[in-house]
Design a protein around this motif. Structure first.
Motif, PDB file in Angstrom:
ATOM      1  N   SER A 101       0.844  -1.194   0.000  1.00 31.92           N
ATOM      2  CA  SER A 101       0.000   0.000   0.000  1.00 31.92           C
ATOM      3  C   SER A 101       0.880   1.244   0.000  1.00 31.92           C
ATOM      4  O   SER A 101       1.926   1.281   0.658  1.00 31.92           O
ATOM      5  CB  SER A 101      -0.913   0.003   1.235  1.00 31.92           C
ATOM      6  OG  SER A 101      -1.709   1.160   1.265  1.00 31.92           O
ATOM      7  N   GLU A 134      -9.044   7.335  -6.936  1.00 34.34           N
ATOM      8  CA  GLU A 134      -9.526   6.136  -6.270  1.00 34.34           C
ATOM      9  C   GLU A 134     -10.981   5.922  -6.694  1.00 34.34           C
ATOM     10  O   GLU A 134     -11.804   6.839  -6.601  1.00 34.34           O
ATOM     11  CB  GLU A 134      -9.454   6.286  -4.752  1.00 34.34           C
ATOM     12  CG  GLU A 134      -8.083   6.688  -4.214  1.00 34.34           C
ATOM     13  CD  GLU A 134      -7.144   5.519  -4.032  1.00 34.34           C
ATOM     14  OE1 GLU A 134      -7.503   4.393  -4.440  1.00 34.34           O
ATOM     15  OE2 GLU A 134      -6.032   5.715  -3.498  1.00 34.34           O
ATOM     16  N   LEU A 152     -10.814   7.480  -1.337  1.00 35.83           N
ATOM     17  CA  LEU A 152     -11.570   6.236  -1.273  1.00 35.83           C
ATOM     18  C   LEU A 152     -13.006   6.498  -0.816  1.00 35.83           C
ATOM     19  O   LEU A 152     -13.265   7.358   0.028  1.00 35.83           O
ATOM     20  CB  LEU A 152     -10.892   5.253  -0.312  1.00 35.83           C
ATOM     21  CG  LEU A 152      -9.582   4.635  -0.795  1.00 35.83           C
ATOM     22  CD1 LEU A 152      -8.972   3.800   0.321  1.00 35.83           C
ATOM     23  CD2 LEU A 152      -9.815   3.781  -2.026  1.00 35.83           C
ATOM     24  N   SER A 202     -17.394   2.310   1.228  1.00 33.23           N
ATOM     25  CA  SER A 202     -16.617   1.103   0.949  1.00 33.23           C
ATOM     26  C   SER A 202     -15.540   0.877   2.002  1.00 33.23           C
ATOM     27  O   SER A 202     -15.305  -0.248   2.452  1.00 33.23           O
ATOM     28  CB  SER A 202     -15.975   1.206  -0.438  1.00 33.23           C
ATOM     29  OG  SER A 202     -16.950   1.338  -1.437  1.00 33.23           O
ATOM     30  N   VAL A 203     -14.870   1.964   2.406  1.00 40.29           N
ATOM     31  CA  VAL A 203     -13.831   1.841   3.427  1.00 40.29           C
ATOM     32  C   VAL A 203     -14.409   1.318   4.731  1.00 40.29           C
ATOM     33  O   VAL A 203     -13.851   0.423   5.379  1.00 40.29           O
ATOM     34  CB  VAL A 203     -13.130   3.198   3.638  1.00 40.29           C
ATOM     35  CG1 VAL A 203     -12.206   3.130   4.847  1.00 40.29           C
ATOM     36  CG2 VAL A 203     -12.342   3.591   2.402  1.00 40.29           C
ATOM     37  N   THR A 204     -15.544   1.870   5.133  1.00 41.89           N
ATOM     38  CA  THR A 204     -16.179   1.432   6.387  1.00 41.89           C
ATOM     39  C   THR A 204     -16.548  -0.037   6.318  1.00 41.89           C
ATOM     40  O   THR A 204     -16.338  -0.805   7.274  1.00 41.89           O
ATOM     41  CB  THR A 204     -17.422   2.288   6.667  1.00 41.89           C
ATOM     42  OG1 THR A 204     -17.026   3.663   6.770  1.00 41.89           O
ATOM     43  CG2 THR A 204     -18.094   1.850   7.959  1.00 41.89           C
ATOM     44  N   ARG A 211     -13.334  -2.172   6.491  1.00 39.17           N
ATOM     45  CA  ARG A 211     -12.742  -2.173   7.831  1.00 39.17           C
ATOM     46  C   ARG A 211     -13.573  -3.022   8.780  1.00 39.17           C
ATOM     47  O   ARG A 211     -13.023  -3.731   9.637  1.00 39.17           O
ATOM     48  CB  ARG A 211     -12.625  -0.741   8.350  1.00 39.17           C
ATOM     49  CG  ARG A 211     -11.625   0.102   7.560  1.00 39.17           C
ATOM     50  CD  ARG A 211     -11.354   1.432   8.213  1.00 39.17           C
ATOM     51  NE  ARG A 211     -10.596   1.279   9.450  1.00 39.17           N
ATOM     52  CZ  ARG A 211      -9.969   2.266  10.088  1.00 39.17           C
ATOM     53  NH1 ARG A 211     -10.011   3.485   9.581  1.00 39.17           N
ATOM     54  NH2 ARG A 211      -9.302   2.054  11.183  1.00 39.17           N
ATOM     55  N   PRO A 235      -8.089  -0.829   5.422  1.00 38.01           N
ATOM     56  CA  PRO A 235      -7.517   0.402   4.874  1.00 38.01           C
ATOM     57  C   PRO A 235      -7.468   1.511   5.913  1.00 38.01           C
ATOM     58  O   PRO A 235      -8.444   1.782   6.604  1.00 38.01           O
ATOM     59  CB  PRO A 235      -8.467   0.749   3.715  1.00 38.01           C
ATOM     60  CG  PRO A 235      -9.738   0.047   4.036  1.00 38.01           C
ATOM     61  CD  PRO A 235      -9.356  -1.206   4.765  1.00 38.01           C
TER      62      PRO A 235
END
Length: 934
Positions: A670, A798, A845, A849-851, A854, A927
């Motif tokens: 990353s 992104e 991002l 989607s990130v939530t 994670r 992420p």
């Protein structure tokens, strides 16, 4: 009057049969008759060949009825089929001129190529022709043989047809050396070059005549009026050509064939030629469709050509085997299926239709994907603007230099200075230094099996006893490919050739198609490289494959693609500027608009966009949108992959096509996305690419080709061709001796880059070939310098899912892969299908989607034991994160299984190394932002 200086019989025939001279004839004849070397550039079908030959025929006629035996005119063709065609076509003017005057001498025209029988070769030496038609490979053999040198000693004129097909590759360098050897043997030569698609003209002229010689350029242009159009199916094109789209294409092509008397259909691969001929045969009748490509035997190719000339075929499906100026009768229509990748190739192929001064070539282009539709639009726009691809000429290939050194000294002794002076008059070798020449001599001067004996005292070179035979049987510039010969039983007739991998994977009883005919496999002789077959009488076949490198898009066409992307404003612009129909313009505009919405801009030659998105495995895919063509993108992808491997310690999967580069990122690789544009430096990328090619397998393949061309590895031994597996073994033995680091066990090598041997000509040449044939390192350096200077803008985006522009590289075929991971194991298969609604571009991002990711990554223990198990791999948990698990942590602490330090909970057995701790935390958190304190 251009004809006034010709013999009356020649004048009479031309006036009655042809009429008025064309522009290349009227402008070329005075220069040729003056004895000057001439390069003629003129469109297909405008009489270039006759412009060159008529003066040669006239000079022979002018010598009177008692014309002595001896070869005075040498015609060199890049294709054996074109040479055979020229021999037949010359009989028409020769017979017509004789009819005008009974005192015209009998002028003989013969062909000397790899297909010439031993009896015909012997007859040719006893009574040489006045005009000899040959190929670059056969010319080199004649210059080495005793009889061939005697026959060529009287040559005064050399005609090089379709010179563009030679100048851009090693066959051209091979021919340039042979022409200098011929001039040394026969004396000053008049050289005449012909082509419809050559750029730059001054560079091709210098290539034709050699260093320090004059050449007159007759430029009659390269364009005629053309009837061109792009055909698209009613079903929308996507990044993969679906079955229903193929059906619509077949139906439309069949309709076009029915509407014309004769149709020539071009494809880019032999497999596609077999497939299209099969499907069209089902629709039009198998007897009305034939297939033509280089893996068919000479007899089957000639049969297909003759059937087309005789009007027995409605359609002939061909690869580049019929691309050049072969007379295959009156062609009404040319169909090109898939993009031809270069402007010149498209013009050459369309020029097969309407092949006459007063006719209009007609061509129809069928793109197979939405990306190819954009390329087709750029291609038609470039043709209308008169653009042409620049021909890159290789600079002095050392493998061919070593071959010609052996051939020269095998034919006669040479002084070192004289040989160096002769070979450096060839244009590709004009800058050759004496030290490199000496190393090429030394390549064959050591050991018992050396081919060159050097008298260091008198500075003389001569060939050893074996040298002439090896130079004649193992020479040439075309690389050896591992093919099996297909023989029909019980006759033993050769049907064609098949790829080694396909042959070894096949079993007796399997049925395959070759030459539009079904064959049943009887047995496979893996050691002898022969597959024995019998006619399967139309049984349903499989289509064979041939492994090879896909052609790359030219720089000029890549620039045109970028220009269409940035300049198009609506479908009407595409219709007006690119000559697209409304349906094609609508599809392409929708694609460009959707890509612009997803990325916020359209990638072009002045804007590169990096796109990153998650796949279904939890990893990420990085796509760099750069429409620079596959050779630059392949170089960029290999260098990026090597740089990331050195920085993160992981070998990553990668692919590159004409418009993009794909890097499949593992969770541990990353980095801030915009930093990807700074990973490579223009100053160091060349060395990085050398290491990537050495360790990636590209070097070994080209080494094998170069070792064969340099005569280090023999192609024939004991009168038989050396089997492919033995060639590979011997090439590897030679590589181990010259450059052991490539094949050495990695554990035995020192850390860091593999050290290159100093001054080995074949190692140096193989590296050059990797960087300039397979890749375009100079083009990549230009791109990287443009990024650094700001001439090329960059953008990092992104995206929640792949953009429409990314779909093409995601669906790339195996020839685009830059690593050895097979298709079924690649991470890119974890990329899901596109959503129904296009999403806008984001520069960060997607928070949703990130939530979600994670939440999926964070452990969800159901009891104290599962919590302890999670702490073993996740590093630690902070007090604020541990609140829901506090009762279990207290219980584990009481059992001395966890400890609490600095507001963090650790498992007692956990690895406290900081790197291991952070690796576990990153795995548990998913992420995170670069400044996240977690």
């Amino acid at each position: 009057m251009p004809l006034s200086a010709f013999h009356p019989a020649v004048q009479a025939w031309f006036t009655t049969r042809i009429g008025t001279p064309t522009a290349p004839q009227a402008r070329g004849w005075p220069e040729i008759r003056a004895g000057r070397s001439v390069l003629i550039a003129a469109p297909t079908g405008t009489g270039k060949t006759l412009a060159a030959f008529l003066t040669a025929l006239d000079s022979l006629v002018q010598q009177g009825p008692y014309l002595a035996d001896g070869c005075q005119v040498l015609y060199v063709s890049p294709l054996k089929a074109l040479g055979n065609d020229i021999q037949k076509n010359l009989q028409v003017p020769l017979a017509g001129i004789r009819d005008q005057d009974c005192f015209v001498p009998d002028i003989r025209v013969l062909v000397r190529s790899g297909d010439t029988t031993a009896a015909d070769r012997a007859k040719m030496l006893r009574q040489p022709p006045h005009i000899l038609v040959t190929t670059p490979e056969s010319l080199a053999i004649l210059l080495t043989s005793v009889g061939g040198r005697k026959m060529l000693a009287s040559v005064r004129t050399v005609i090089v047809d379709e010179i563009h097909a030679l100048a851009g590759n090693k066959r051209g360098a091979h021919l340039a050396l042979s022409l200098e050897r011929l001039e040394h043997l026969a004396g000053p030569l008049q050289r005449i070059g012909l082509s419809a698609t050559q750029k730059p003209l001054d560079g091709i002229a210098r290539f034709l005549t050699g260093a320090n010689r004059e050449c007159v350029v007759v430029d009659a242009g390269h364009l005629r009026h053309l009837d061109l159009a792009v055909e698209v199916p009613s079903s929308p094109l996507e990044s993969v050509c679906a079955g229903e789209v193929w059906d619509e294409i077949y139906e439309r092509v069949a309709a076009l064939v029915e509407a014309h008397r004769t149709t020539l259909i071009f494809v880019n691969t032999r497999k596609l030629a077999e497939r299209v001929s099969l499907r069209l045969g089902e629709r039009l009748g198998a007897e009305r469709v034939a297939c033509h490509h280089g893996s068919l035997s000479k007899e089957r190719r000639l049969d297909a050509e003759q059937r087309l000339k005789d009007g027995k075929l409605a359609a002939l499906v061909a690869t580049a085997s019929l691309e050049l100026g072969i007379d295959i009768g009156d062609i009404d229509l040319v169909v090109q299926i898939s993009s031809p990748r270069t402007i010149a190739t498209f013009l050459q192929r369309v020029g097969r239709a309407g092949h006459g001064v007063a006719r209009t070539p007609k061509g129809r282009l069928f793109p197979l994907t939405i990306e190819e539709l954009g390329e087709a639009a750029a291609l038609l726009r470039a043709v209308r603007a008169g653009e042409l691809d620049r021909i890159p000429m290789p600079a002095g290939p050392l493998d061919l230099l070593a071959q010609h050194i052996v051939a020269c000294v095998a034919a006669e002794p040479w002084g070192e200075d004289e040989l160096f002076a002769c070979l450096t008059r060839a244009w590709p070798y004009r800058d050759l230094d004496r030290a490199t020449f000496g190393r090429c001599v030394a390549l064959h001067g050591d050991g018992r099996r050396g081919l060159v004996h050097r008298d260091a005292v008198n500075r003389r070179l001569r060939g050893t006893r074996r040298a002439r035979l090896i130079a004649m049987t193992s020479g040439g510039a075309i690389p050896d490919v591992a093919n099996f010969t297909v023989r029909e039983e019980p006759s033993g007739a050769v049907v064609g050739t098949l790829d080694e991998d396909f042959s070894l994977e096949s079993n007796p009883g399997d049925i395959f198609q070759l030459g539009n005919t079904s064959w049943r496999i009887l047995r496979v002789d893996s050691r002898g490289g022969v597959m024995h077959v019998a006619d399967a009488h139309g049984a349903p076949p499989t289509i064979p494959f041939w492994l090879g490198e896909a052609p790359a898009r030219s720089r000029e066409l890549s620039e045109a693609v970028g220009d269409v992307r940035t300049a198009s404003t609506d479908p009407a612009w595409l219709i007006e500027e690119c000559a697209l129909g409304p349906a094609a313009a609508g599809q392409l505009w929708d694609h460009l608009a959707a890509g612009r919405r997803a990325l916020g801009a359209v990638p072009s030659r002045t804007l590169i966009i990096a796109e990153r998105f998650f796949d279904d495995s939890g990893g990420m895919q990085l796509v760099i949108h750069a429409p620079f063509g596959a050779r630059i993108n392949r170089a960029w992808g290999l260098a990026l992959r090597k740089r990331i491997c050195g920085g993160f310690g992981f070998e990553l999967e990668a692919a590159a096509d004409e418009d993009a580069i794909l890097i499949s990122l593992a969770p541990a690789t990353s980095f801030p996305l915009d930093e990807v544009f700074t990973f490579l430096s223009p100053a160091s990328v060349r060395d990085l690419l050398i290491q990537a090619c050495i360790t990636g397998g590209q070097f070994e393949t080209r080494w094998r080709w170069n070792a064969s061309r340099a005569l280090v590895v023999e192609r024939f031994a004991g009168g038989r061709k050396v089997p492919p597996y033995l060639t590979r073994l011997r090439a590897n033995d030679a590589l181990a001796a010259a450059f052991p680091g490539v094949l050495a066990c990695p554990e035995t090598l020192p850390s860091g880059p593999i050290r290159l041997p100093e001054g080995h000509p074949l190692v140096d040449q193989t590296i050059t070939d990797c960087l300039t044939e397979l890749l375009d390192v100079d083009g990549l350096i230009e791109v990287l310098e443009g990024i650094r200077s700001g001439a090329i803008a960059t953008r990092a985006v992104e995206t929640p899912e792949p953009s429409p522009f990314a779909r093409g590289i995601i669906a790339a075929k195996p020839y685009a892969f830059l690593d050895d991971t097979p298709l079924e194991e690649r991470r890119v298969r974890a990329v899901g299908p596109p959503s129904a609604d296009g999403r806008e571009a984001v520069t960060e991002l997607d928070p949703v989607s990130v939530t979600a990711i994670r939440a999926a990554a964070w452990p969800d223990p159901r009891d104290a034991e599962e919590l302890h198990e999670a702490l073993l791999w996740m590093g630690h948990v902070r007090d604020d994160e541990a609140a829901p698990w506090l009762p279990w942590l207290v219980a584990l602490q009481a059992g001395q299984r966890v400890v609490h330090e600095n507001a963090r909970w650790y498992a007692v057995e956990a690895d406290r190394d900081p790197v291991a701790q952070w690796r576990g935390r990153l795995e548990a958190l998913g992420p995170v932002a670069s400044d996240d304190p977690a």
